[in-house]
Each structure stands twice: as C-alpha cells, then as structure tokens.
Motif scaffolding. Structure first.
Motif: not given
Length: 763
Positions: A134-137, A143-149, A160-164, A188-190
């Motif tokens: 849900g957070l990524l969708a 900025a709020r979503r980035k902080a939660l992620l 960098r918010l790595l999702l690998d 994020g990023s893959l």
C-alpha cells in the motif's frame, strides 16, 4: 551572463547560472499549471495517477534542459503536489493505518537529521514485505511516503531507498500484487537486475502486461540487456530470462508506437537490448526523418525468410544508394547475404560470411586457407566489388592490396592492423624471418601501453604469428616461432676479425658475451678501431638479438612451463635445446618423465614428453627441501623460480568457506602499482561496477575473479582487495576442486601485489 537569483511564489530562493535561468522560469511556470490541474481533479484517482506520471516526466525533461539546475529550485512546487497527493492517497506506515497523523511521526518527519529508528515505532518491521504494498502503490513520491519507506527499510531518508531486498522476498513468495507495484512505483529504486527478475516473476505468474513493461523500459531504456543476458557489445553476461520472448512482444509494440508518433522520437527514448521483429520496422527505417541511430536500429529488425524475400523484391526498384544503406543494416543484423543478388555478388556469399564472422572488438585467429578458397570461389573482380561494400582489412591483407596501410597501422599499434600484418603475402626479398623479427619488434612496443591494452596487444602479436605461420606453410605458430629463433641463433657468424683483432661471440650460461683478443690475449676493453668496424657492429646487433631471445625464453616459455606444469614433446625439446639460450637454461630445471621420475634434464627419459615440475609436486613428495639443498650444493642457478617458488595451499578457513577465498580481504594496495603487477601476470582489470574488478584465465577452462573496492577507476588511488573466486561458465567452483597448481599460482600473484603495492590492512 552571470548567475541569476530565482524566487518562487512561496519565497524560496536560489541561484541559477544565467544561461539556464529562462529555462528554469519556463519549467516552473509549466509545473505550477500542473499543480492547478491536479487541484482541479479533486479525488479522481485515475486522473491523478496519469497526471503524476506526466509531471514526473516533465520534471526529468526540464532538469535535462536546465542541465541539472531545475530540481533544486522547485521545492515549493513539490511541496504543493505532496499535499494534494497525500490528501488523495493518504500515506500510512505499512502496519499502522494511523501513522500518517501520529504526532511522533510528524516530529520525526520534520527532523530530517533524525536517525532511521526515529520512525521505527510507526513503521512496519522489515521482513513483512506484504505490508509495504500500500505504501508503494501511490502515484506520487511525496516526502511523507519517502520518510515512511526509509523507516521501513531502516535507512536515512536522505539516502537512496533501495528496494532490492523487498523485491527478492516478493519473488520468493510469488507476491504478484507487490511485484506489480514494485514495477510501477515512483518510490525507491531497484537495480536493473532486480527489475528484470521482477518482470520474470510476473511472467511466470502470467501477470505481465504492457503497462508494466512500458513503465519498466521508460525508467530504464537499457533494461533489455539484463533480460537477454548480454551487454551492448553483444558479450554474453548470463542466460536469458524465461520472460524474454514475452517481453520482446510488448517491447515491439512499444517501439512501433514510438515509431508511429506524429513527430520523430529521439534515440534516447527507444528501448534497448531487443532488436525489433518484422519487415514493417525496416520499411519504417527507409522513410525515417529523425536521428540516424533510430533508422539503423529499425533497419536491423529480425526478419523471417519470407520477409527477406519481400525486402529483396522491394529493393530491386530502389536506387543503388538505398540498396547500399539497407545492405549495411542487414550486415549488422547478420543476413546481408540475402541481398547480394542486388549487386550481382551472389558468388560472394561464402566470403561475406567469413568477413562477418571476424569480431570487431577483439583480435582472433583467422583461417587463411578458408579465406583464399572463398576468394577463389567469388572471383577477383567480384571480391574487389564486395570489399567496396564491406571493407575488410584482413581480407585485403590476404590479397596483399593494403600493405602500406597495414604497415602504418602496425606502427600505430592498431590491434587489427597487427593481425593483418601477419596475413600479408611475403614481398621478395622479404623472408619469413624478416617478418617474424618485425612482429617481435612490434611486441616490444607493448610495454609502453596501459595495463589492459598491453594484454590485448600481446594477444594480437600471437595472432599475427599464427597468421605468419599460415603464410609460411608451417602447421603451428609455436613451430614457426622456434624455427625462426633457431635461425636467429645461426643466421650470423659468431666470429670475425678486424685487422689484428679477433672478435668472438660466446655464451656465459644464457648470456651472450663479445670477447675481443689480439695475439691470443683477451682485451678488457674494445679498441675504437674495432668499435667503428661494420663487422663488429653486426656482431653487437646479433648479441642483442640473442640476449632478447634468452629474455623471451626465460620470461615467456620457461615461466609458463613451470607455472602450469606443462609438457614438452621430444621434438619441441630438440628444437629448444638447439638454441644457445635453451641449451643453457633447460638443463637447470626439474622435469618429470613418463615413469614419474623427477630430475634434471639429463636424469629423466626424454624419448617421450616430459613435464616441467611445479613445487606442488615436490611438496606432495616431501622433497622440496632436498632439491633446494642439492641445487645449492651443485651451484645450479635456475633461470626461473622453481624449487624455491613460493607455494600456497588451501587454508582451513578456505576449505570451510567453500567457493570463496578471503585470504587477502581488506588489504589496501596502491592502485597504479597493483595494475602494473597484475597486468604483467595476465590479469585484466575492470570497472568499479562490474561484478568482478580483476580476472585472468586459470587453466582447465577456469577464470579466477577478484572483487575489489575503489573510487573512480582501477589504478587511480587506493584499492581494497576483496573476495577471490574461481569460475567455470560464470559459476563459482568449490576451492577444493581447483587444481592445486592453479590455486597456488593465483595466490602467488596476489601475495606479490599486496606485498609490493600494499599500503595498509583494513582495521
């Protein structure tokens, strides 16, 4: 024009170089219009998703126009968009639906210097990726979503918010919903490999569609290379993923949509890695009005046999210039042979296949007899015409048509020119020995080159010698080499007189020495009259050739024999011992004969092949110390280290580790020194982001691969040594299965590097 201060509606200020100020103002105005549109869309989530994608694309394009000066000057705009999108898609921590309004979250969010665990009480624990969907969708990376992620991932929000790892878990659990969100999310990023694996997992679940593929290829135009398992140069990097065929169908559709746009689209936006399929792309290339790279890409589309026939018929009505252009495209596609009838060159099909098989990015041996047969089959006139369509330096060299150009390229150390030089017919009074010496002279220039270039230059020299052997009618390059070396040793008299002086060339061990005497009394210095005489200078030149011959034998042949435990046949041994250097050096080495007896050359059976002894053999017999003592006692000095050679065996830690050695892990070395040492031992160095940073062949179809850490380029600054693996077909081999000789030699190389170039060990 000087720098300009940019002031946003909210009062935010910043300095922009003057030449980009107008672009930044234009882009800001356009983005504020988007803010108004989003505000007008209210809660229409579908429209908001479409707008978010378009806004993000506009920001990327604008930042390119402003040469990277836009993103830092739209904070007020992104804040407004954050508020609008967070209202439409309320963000919350993955395991707490109220986290978005939690006071503790707001405080942590406002403090951008807070540690990652400051949000841990309002974020989902790592290890439950299903809760992250849900957070990524959401369509907008507020900025709020980035902080939660960031809190979920356990990292600082500024990193960098790595999702690998999230992707790896989703793939393992076949979580289709999360996999699809990972492919579409702007958060994020893959890395490229992870995206490819996500698409592969979706394909296995029969959940791959055009939206996912287009979004993935829009974000990374080079994604196709990871899917097909090769790089942009065509080098295989791994096995193709099972989704390759299905992805290719969707990429073809994406490519055709781009081709069909009202205005020509730039090459940068086309997906890479897959050649398009179908004659429609070649026809589109013929009428393309945009960048030439796009036309070339479309023109190399994969065709069926029926489509090739249709293309041939179509081109019969086209001007010669158009035919030549398409012929070039189809040459890169690999089926230009089908178009040869357009030029009345059907008889050249065999020769064209041979020309196309010659790699452009490396120098490899070519079969002169096969080339000559294809040339004869085509006929001289048609070969000449073919070479105007498909120039080939090597084929022209076989025919002797480009001698001057090839000789010039050899002087400039061009690798393909060196290979072609070996193929040139002899030009009387030129002899095989003359050509051999010219190639050897070129080989000495390799020392002036950079590390990797030095290795490729040496490989080109070996190919040139092989080609010369074919010209000379000698079966093997090694036979040609030592036949020529024998001629060097005997080509010039070893004794002459100058007036009352007698000059003789004699060997002291493997070292050729000139001795001058008068009235049977040897002189300590050479008189000026002797030095000025041509006969003396000829003997001096011959001395240098013999000295170079001894150096080549010592550092090349003998080092290789000992390092690999290679064998020598009786015929080869006889030729080598006929050379003064060979006669001096070979008896000082230890050999093993067919009965297993180990001894000096005069102590083993040379009627059958014999193998040079590696210290591994002596260690296994427990005789290394005895041999060291004997050679010292007898005053025998070995030409290369053999009985005194450092020996490296598996440690208990390496046996326990399985397929990886960390023997030198954490050792820091000077990069420039390390590159010089490694390249001198056959290693190639690679980029920082390659899987391995240094590799070399290790015998028996193995490649040793070394990981290193450094900034910039290998050789610029400090290098930290990492893990060592032995690979067979890119698969790590357990260390206990590696030949003890190969293992020891690799560790010997690296021990030398850390000993000579070492600076410090990691704390």
């Amino acid at each position: 024009m000087g720098d300009v201060e940019v002031c946003g509606p909210s009062g935010s200020q910043g300095i922009v170089p003057g030449i980009y100020a107008e672009v930044v103002h234009e882009e800001r105005a356009a983005l504020w219009q988007w803010v108004d549109r989003v505000r007008a869309q209210g809660g229409a989530t579908t429209a908001l998703r479409v707008s978010a994608e378009q806004i993000l694309a506009r920001i990327d394009e604008g930042d390119d126009r402003a040469n990277g000066h836009l993103v830092d000057h739209i904070g007020d705009i992104t804040t407004a968009l954050d508020d609008l999108y967070d209202a439409a898609f309320p963000p919350s921590a993955p395991d707490d639906s109220t986290a978005g309004s939690d006071d503790r979250y707001d405080a942590a969010f406002r403090d951008t210097t807070a540690a990652p665990d400051a949000l841990s009480d309002v974020a989902c624990r790592p290890g439950a990726p299903g809760g992250i969907t849900g957070l990524l969708a959401a369509p907008w990376p507020s900025a709020r979503r980035k902080a939660l992620l960031a809190a979920y991932l356990g990292v600082d929000v500024r990193h960098r918010l790595l999702l690998d790892e999230v992707a790896a878990t989703a793939i393992a659990e076949a979580d289709v919903g999360l996999l699809r969100v990972l492919a579409l999310t702007p958060l994020g990023s893959l890395d490229r490999q992870s995206v490819a694996r996500v698409l592969d997992a979706l394909d296995r679940a029969d959940a791959l569609d055009a939206e996912v593929v287009e979004r993935a290829f829009t974000a990374d135009r080079y994604l196709g290379y990871a899917i097909v398992g090769r790089n942009g140069s065509g080098v295989v990097t791994g096995a193709p993923l099972t989704c390759a065929d299905d992805v290719r169908v969707l990429v073809d559709s994406m490519t055709w949509r781009l081709v069909s746009a009202p205005d020509p689209v730039g090459w940068d936006v086309f997906p890479k890695g897959f050649a398009p399929r179908g004659l429609r792309f070649v026809r589109a290339a013929l009428s393309w009005q945009g960048e030439q790279k796009v036309a070339e890409h479309l023109g190399t589309a994969e065709l069926t046999d029926t489509e090739r026939t249709e293309l041939l018929d179509h081109l019969r009505e086209q001007p010669v210039a158009v035919r030549r252009t398409v012929f070039g495209w189809r040459g890169r596609a690999g089926d230009a042979e089908a178009l040869l009838p357009l030029f009345d060159l059907a008889e050249c099909a065999r020769l064209l296949r041979l020309i196309r098989a010659i790699p452009e990015d490396e120098v490899v041996r070519q079969d002169r007899a096969a080339l000559l047969a294809a040339i004869e089959e085509a006929g001289a006139e048609k070969v000449r015409r073919l070479l105007t369509l498909v120039p080939s330096e090597l084929v022209s060299a076989v025919l002797g048509r480009n001698r001057a150009q090839v000789v010039k390229r050899v002087k400039h150390r061009a690798l393909h020119g060196i290979a072609a030089f070996g193929m040139l017919p002899l030009d009387p009074p030129e002899t095989v020995l003359d050509r051999y010496l010219a190639i050897r002279e070129s080989a000495t220039k390799g020392a002036e080159l950079g590390p990797n270039r030095r290795i490729s230059h040496a490989a080109a020299i070996e190919v040139a010698l092989d080609h010369l052997a074919q010209v000379a009618g000698v079966g093997e390059a090694s036979r040609l080499e030592w036949d020529c070396e024998a001629r060097i040793a005997t080509a010039t008299p070893t004794e002459t007189t100058v007036g009352e002086y007698r000059i003789r060339l004699r060997f002291h061990g493997s070292e050729p020495e000139l001795r001058v005497s008068r009235a049977d009394r040897e002189l300590k210095s050479v008189p000026a009259a002797v030095r000025a005489d041509p006969a003396y200078r000829e003997l001096r030149d011959h001395q240098e050739r013999l000295r170079e011959q001894a150096r080549r034998m010592r550092s090349g042949l003998l080092e290789r024999l000992v390092a690999t435990g290679a064998t020598v046949t009786p015929d080869e041994l006889g030729r080598l011992c006929s050379l003064p250097a060979g006669a001096a050096m070979l008896p000082a080495l230890l050999w093993r004969d067919r009965s297993g007896t180990i001894g000096l050359l005069g102590e083993v059976d040379t009627a059958a092949p014999i193998a040079a002894v590696h210290p591994v053999d002596l260690h296994e017999q427990g005789t290394q110390g005895e041999w060291q003592a004997r050679l010292e006692r007898q005053g025998i000095e070995q030409p290369v280290p053999q009985v005194s050679r450092a020996l490296y065996s598996l440690t208990p830690a390496e046996r326990a580790a399985g397929a990886v050695s960390r023997r030198f892990d954490g050792r820091t070395v000077d990069g420039a020194q390390a590159v010089a040492l490694l390249s001198g031992r056959g290693w190639s160095t690679h980029g920082r982001y390659d899987e391995y940073q240094a590799t070399r062949p290790a015998g028996a179809d193995l490649v040793v691969a070394l990981r290193c850490d450094f900034s910039g380029y290998f050789g610029h600054g400090a290098v930290e040594i990492g893990e060592i693996r032995f690979l067979a077909d890119s698969r790590a081999v357990p260390l206990h299965e590696v030949s003890p000789v190969a293992f020891s030699e690799v560790m010997r190389d690296l021990d030398l590097v850390v000993s000579v170039a070492g600076t410090a060990a990691r704390a």
